[in-house]
Design a protein around this motif. Structure first.
Motif, PDB file in Angstrom:
ATOM      1  N   MET A  55       2.970  -6.256 -14.911  1.00 54.35           N
ATOM      2  CA  MET A  55       2.501  -5.052 -14.234  1.00 54.35           C
ATOM      3  C   MET A  55       3.703  -4.180 -13.871  1.00 54.35           C
ATOM      4  SD  MET A  55      -0.032  -4.621 -10.936  1.00 54.35           S
ATOM      5  CE  MET A  55      -1.469  -5.032 -11.909  1.00 54.35           C
ATOM      6  N   LEU A  56       3.604  -2.906 -14.119  1.00 57.55           N
ATOM      7  CA  LEU A  56       4.704  -1.966 -13.918  1.00 57.55           C
ATOM      8  C   LEU A  56       4.807  -1.561 -12.449  1.00 57.55           C
ATOM      9  CD1 LEU A  56       6.895  -0.196 -15.246  1.00 57.55           C
ATOM     10  CD2 LEU A  56       5.111   1.511 -15.710  1.00 57.55           C
ATOM     11  N   PHE A  57       6.019  -1.639 -11.907  1.00 59.92           N
ATOM     12  CA  PHE A  57       6.271  -1.324 -10.504  1.00 59.92           C
ATOM     13  C   PHE A  57       7.494  -0.422 -10.388  1.00 59.92           C
ATOM     14  CE2 PHE A  57       8.500  -2.882  -6.494  1.00 59.92           C
ATOM     15  CZ  PHE A  57       7.821  -2.005  -5.655  1.00 59.92           C
ATOM     16  N   PHE A  58       7.278   0.823  -9.951  1.00 63.93           N
ATOM     17  CA  PHE A  58       8.370   1.751  -9.672  1.00 63.93           C
ATOM     18  C   PHE A  58       8.714   1.687  -8.192  1.00 63.93           C
ATOM     19  CE2 PHE A  58       6.337   3.861 -13.362  1.00 63.93           C
ATOM     20  CZ  PHE A  58       7.426   3.895 -14.211  1.00 63.93           C
ATOM     21  N   THR A  59       9.999   1.621  -7.892  1.00 64.23           N
ATOM     22  CA  THR A  59      10.403   1.613  -6.501  1.00 64.23           C
ATOM     23  C   THR A  59      11.558   2.564  -6.247  1.00 64.23           C
ATOM     24  OG1 THR A  59      11.162   0.234  -4.653  1.00 64.23           O
ATOM     25  CG2 THR A  59      11.947  -0.388  -6.843  1.00 64.23           C
ATOM     26  N   ASP A  60      11.438   3.329  -5.189  1.00 63.48           N
ATOM     27  CA  ASP A  60      12.583   4.032  -4.637  1.00 63.48           C
ATOM     28  C   ASP A  60      13.611   2.979  -4.219  1.00 63.48           C
ATOM     29  OD1 ASP A  60      14.097   6.155  -3.379  1.00 63.48           O
ATOM     30  OD2 ASP A  60      13.276   5.467  -1.466  1.00 63.48           O
ATOM     31  N   ILE A  61      14.841   3.386  -3.971  1.00 65.81           N
ATOM     32  CA  ILE A  61      15.887   2.426  -3.593  1.00 65.81           C
ATOM     33  C   ILE A  61      16.220   2.497  -2.107  1.00 65.81           C
ATOM     34  CG2 ILE A  61      18.291   1.772  -3.922  1.00 65.81           C
ATOM     35  CD1 ILE A  61      18.062   2.641  -6.826  1.00 65.81           C
ATOM     36  N   ASP A  62      16.772   3.632  -1.681  1.00 68.80           N
ATOM     37  CA  ASP A  62      17.288   3.733  -0.320  1.00 68.80           C
ATOM     38  C   ASP A  62      16.157   3.747   0.700  1.00 68.80           C
ATOM     39  OD1 ASP A  62      20.396   4.273  -0.595  1.00 68.80           O
ATOM     40  OD2 ASP A  62      19.391   5.406  -2.180  1.00 68.80           O
ATOM     41  N   ASN A  63      16.234   2.843   1.650  1.00 67.20           N
ATOM     42  CA  ASN A  63      15.229   2.658   2.703  1.00 67.20           C
ATOM     43  C   ASN A  63      13.902   2.121   2.174  1.00 67.20           C
ATOM     44  OD1 ASN A  63      16.959   3.653   4.808  1.00 67.20           O
ATOM     45  ND2 ASN A  63      16.547   5.721   4.055  1.00 67.20           N
ATOM     46  N   THR A  64      13.921   1.673   0.918  1.00 72.23           N
ATOM     47  CA  THR A  64      12.743   1.050   0.310  1.00 72.23           C
ATOM     48  C   THR A  64      13.079  -0.335  -0.230  1.00 72.23           C
ATOM     49  OG1 THR A  64      11.872   3.239  -0.274  1.00 72.23           O
ATOM     50  CG2 THR A  64      10.924   1.355  -1.423  1.00 72.23           C
ATOM     51  N   VAL A  65      14.271  -0.467  -0.797  1.00 72.83           N
ATOM     52  CA  VAL A  65      14.805  -1.778  -1.192  1.00 72.83           C
ATOM     53  C   VAL A  65      16.027  -2.117  -0.338  1.00 72.83           C
ATOM     54  CG1 VAL A  65      15.827  -3.143  -3.056  1.00 72.83           C
ATOM     55  CG2 VAL A  65      13.981  -1.541  -3.566  1.00 72.83           C
ATOM     56  N   ILE A  66      16.943  -1.165  -0.239  1.00 74.48           N
ATOM     57  CA  ILE A  66      18.191  -1.388   0.482  1.00 74.48           C
ATOM     58  C   ILE A  66      18.236  -0.525   1.739  1.00 74.48           C
ATOM     59  CG2 ILE A  66      19.334  -1.842  -1.711  1.00 74.48           C
ATOM     60  CD1 ILE A  66      20.805   0.820  -1.389  1.00 74.48           C
ATOM     61  N   ASN A 122       8.989 -13.041 -11.045  1.00 76.39           N
ATOM     62  CA  ASN A 122       7.714 -12.505 -10.580  1.00 76.39           C
ATOM     63  C   ASN A 122       7.093 -11.673 -11.693  1.00 76.39           C
ATOM     64  OD1 ASN A 122       8.302  -9.514 -10.144  1.00 76.39           O
ATOM     65  ND2 ASN A 122       9.944 -10.445  -8.938  1.00 76.39           N
ATOM     66  N   PRO A 123       5.825 -11.336 -11.589  1.00 80.64           N
ATOM     67  CA  PRO A 123       5.111 -10.714 -12.707  1.00 80.64           C
ATOM     68  C   PRO A 123       5.277  -9.201 -12.799  1.00 80.64           C
ATOM     69  CG  PRO A 123       3.599 -11.119 -10.921  1.00 80.64           C
ATOM     70  CD  PRO A 123       4.917 -11.692 -10.490  1.00 80.64           C
ATOM     71  N   PHE A 124       6.172  -8.624 -12.009  1.00 81.42           N
ATOM     72  CA  PHE A 124       6.278  -7.167 -11.975  1.00 81.42           C
ATOM     73  C   PHE A 124       7.467  -6.682 -12.803  1.00 81.42           C
ATOM     74  CE2 PHE A 124       4.139  -8.501  -8.106  1.00 81.42           C
ATOM     75  CZ  PHE A 124       2.976  -7.757  -8.191  1.00 81.42           C
ATOM     76  N   ARG A 125       7.197  -5.720 -13.662  1.00 77.51           N
ATOM     77  CA  ARG A 125       8.255  -5.025 -14.390  1.00 77.51           C
ATOM     78  C   ARG A 125       8.797  -3.966 -13.439  1.00 77.51           C
ATOM     79  NH1 ARG A 125      11.742  -5.020 -18.847  1.00 77.51           N
ATOM     80  NH2 ARG A 125      12.118  -2.893 -19.552  1.00 77.51           N
ATOM     81  N   THR A 126       9.891  -4.287 -12.746  1.00 70.42           N
ATOM     82  CA  THR A 126      10.392  -3.419 -11.687  1.00 70.42           C
ATOM     83  C   THR A 126      11.386  -2.411 -12.246  1.00 70.42           C
ATOM     84  OG1 THR A 126      10.107  -5.172 -10.047  1.00 70.42           O
ATOM     85  CG2 THR A 126      11.555  -3.342  -9.454  1.00 70.42           C
ATOM     86  N   VAL A 127      11.131  -1.138 -11.977  1.00 67.67           N
ATOM     87  CA  VAL A 127      11.995  -0.058 -12.453  1.00 67.67           C
ATOM     88  C   VAL A 127      12.390   0.804 -11.247  1.00 67.67           C
ATOM     89  CG1 VAL A 127      12.202   1.943 -13.977  1.00 67.67           C
ATOM     90  CG2 VAL A 127      10.821  -0.037 -14.682  1.00 67.67           C
ATOM     91  N   PRO A 128      13.635   0.731 -10.793  1.00 67.87           N
ATOM     92  CA  PRO A 128      14.073   1.640  -9.739  1.00 67.87           C
ATOM     93  C   PRO A 128      13.962   3.093 -10.207  1.00 67.87           C
ATOM     94  CG  PRO A 128      15.663  -0.118 -10.061  1.00 67.87           C
ATOM     95  CD  PRO A 128      14.695  -0.196 -11.205  1.00 67.87           C
ATOM     96  N   LEU A 131      -0.756  -8.854  -4.206  1.00 65.26           N
ATOM     97  CA  LEU A 131      -1.299  -8.206  -5.400  1.00 65.26           C
ATOM     98  C   LEU A 131      -1.203  -9.126  -6.614  1.00 65.26           C
ATOM     99  CD1 LEU A 131       0.131  -4.616  -4.856  1.00 65.26           C
ATOM    100  CD2 LEU A 131      -2.273  -5.299  -4.724  1.00 65.26           C
ATOM    101  N   ALA A 132      -0.111  -9.878  -6.708  1.00 65.18           N
ATOM    102  CA  ALA A 132       0.021 -10.826  -7.811  1.00 65.18           C
ATOM    103  C   ALA A 132      -1.098 -11.859  -7.767  1.00 65.18           C
ATOM    104  CB  ALA A 132       1.384 -11.507  -7.746  1.00 65.18           C
ATOM    105  N   ALA A 133      -1.416 -12.315  -6.563  1.00 65.98           N
ATOM    106  CA  ALA A 133      -2.519 -13.282  -6.425  1.00 65.98           C
ATOM    107  C   ALA A 133      -3.859 -12.620  -6.714  1.00 65.98           C
ATOM    108  CB  ALA A 133      -2.504 -13.872  -5.020  1.00 65.98           C
ATOM    109  N   GLU A 134      -4.033 -11.394  -6.228  1.00 67.59           N
ATOM    110  CA  GLU A 134      -5.294 -10.675  -6.426  1.00 67.59           C
ATOM    111  C   GLU A 134      -5.604 -10.485  -7.905  1.00 67.59           C
ATOM    112  OE1 GLU A 134      -7.040  -6.168  -5.683  1.00 67.59           O
ATOM    113  OE2 GLU A 134      -5.488  -6.939  -4.331  1.00 67.59           O
ATOM    114  N   PHE A 135      -4.573 -10.160  -8.684  1.00 68.22           N
ATOM    115  CA  PHE A 135      -4.779  -9.881 -10.117  1.00 68.22           C
ATOM    116  C   PHE A 135      -4.482 -11.094 -10.987  1.00 68.22           C
ATOM    117  CE2 PHE A 135      -3.842  -5.592  -8.357  1.00 68.22           C
ATOM    118  CZ  PHE A 135      -5.061  -5.009  -8.654  1.00 68.22           C
ATOM    119  N   SER A 136      -4.246 -12.244 -10.338  1.00 71.58           N
ATOM    120  CA  SER A 136      -3.976 -13.491 -11.068  1.00 71.58           C
ATOM    121  C   SER A 136      -2.838 -13.325 -12.069  1.00 71.58           C
ATOM    122  CB  SER A 136      -5.246 -13.963 -11.796  1.00 71.58           C
ATOM    123  OG  SER A 136      -6.300 -14.210 -10.885  1.00 71.58           O
ATOM    124  N   LEU A 137      -1.753 -12.726 -11.576  1.00 66.06           N
ATOM    125  CA  LEU A 137      -0.589 -12.504 -12.423  1.00 66.06           C
ATOM    126  C   LEU A 137       0.345 -13.692 -12.379  1.00 66.06           C
ATOM    127  CD1 LEU A 137       0.183  -8.822 -11.365  1.00 66.06           C
ATOM    128  CD2 LEU A 137      -1.131  -9.591 -13.343  1.00 66.06           C
TER     129      LEU A 137
END
Length: 254
Positions: A1-12, A49-55, A245-251
């Protein structure tokens, strides 16, 4: 599953941001600790984890590369920088993506250059940082005043004016995070995506997401899909929600 994330104040978080509990430092400037992730965040993204994470960040190349070693250890192969105008694949710029961005934003970049020149003609160039060809920002202690000047001067159909506590950004309107997320989704054949972000820079991305993760109290947008407003330490709560969400979608982990 594709996951886009901001970086500052969202990851770091910056060294200026108070934190409790263990932290892992992921960014340094001139040998000085600059940014960290919580132990929770470090453990979550380090695990399979099942997420394709793209900053997806407004950071420039040199700013993103300060995080490269840490993010590569998370298994994050791709990143969209300059607000999505440039795609990095394993740290290397995707030339075709950049060329497409140049073509999409051609008329807007002319306006960007005009506005920058006008600002420098009035206020000088000392506080202007040009991340050519896709954006520039002004470092200032008078953010509201500088923001107001650009809003009067720039063509709102071509240039987006965004701010944080110490900078005012000018960015071509087509180089939004939402547009970049859609381009990436279509190019690599994903049906939809999850997105996480904490500021107005991220709103276009959150609006297009199937599931939008934002801090509790964040306003200014209507989610197309599910909007999950998270209380507490935002970066940690994102990890909690992705596990659900991973559990919800059985990923299954990749």
């Amino acid at each position: 599953m594709l996951f886009f994330t901001d970086i500052d104040n969202t990851v770091i978080y910056s060294h200026r941001h108070p934190h409790e509990g263990p932290a892992v430092w992921v960014e340094a400037i001139n040998g000085k600790k600059q940014s960290y992730v919580s132990e929770r965040v470090f453990q979550f993204y380090s695990a399979k984890n099942p997420f394709r994470t793209v900053p997806l960040t407004t950071r420039a190349l040199r700013q993103y590369l300060r995080l490269w070693d840490s993010f590569a250890a998370f298994g994050w192969e791709d990143a969209l920088i300059y607000n999505g105008a440039v795609l990095l694949r394993n740290g290397t710029e995707d030339a075709a993506w950049t060329q497409e961005s140049l073509e999409i934003s051609r008329e807007e970049r002319r306006e960007l250059m005009r506005v920058r020149s006008a600002f420098e003609g009035v206020f000088g160039a000392r506080d202007v940082v040009a991340e050519t060809p896709f954006l520039f920002y002004v470092k200032t202690d008078a953010v509201p005043e500088v923001m107001a000047w650009f809003l009067r001067e720039a063509d709102p159909a071509k240039i987006r004016i965004l701010r944080n506590s110490r900078r005012v950004y000018c960015i071509p309107a087509t180089m939004s995070k939402g547009a970049a997320a859609e381009r990436y989704r279509q190019r690599f054949g994903y049906d939809g995506f999850i997105a996480a972000g904490d500021s107005e820079f991220d709103i276009s991305m959150l609006e297009k997401a199937d599931i939008a993760l934002c801090p509790a109290g964040m306003s200014g947008f209507a989610a197309r899909g599910r909007k999950l407003a998270l209380s507490g330490v935002f970066a940690d709560r994102i990890c909690d929600e992705l596990e659900k969400l991973a559990a919800e979608f059985s990923l299954n982990p990749a």
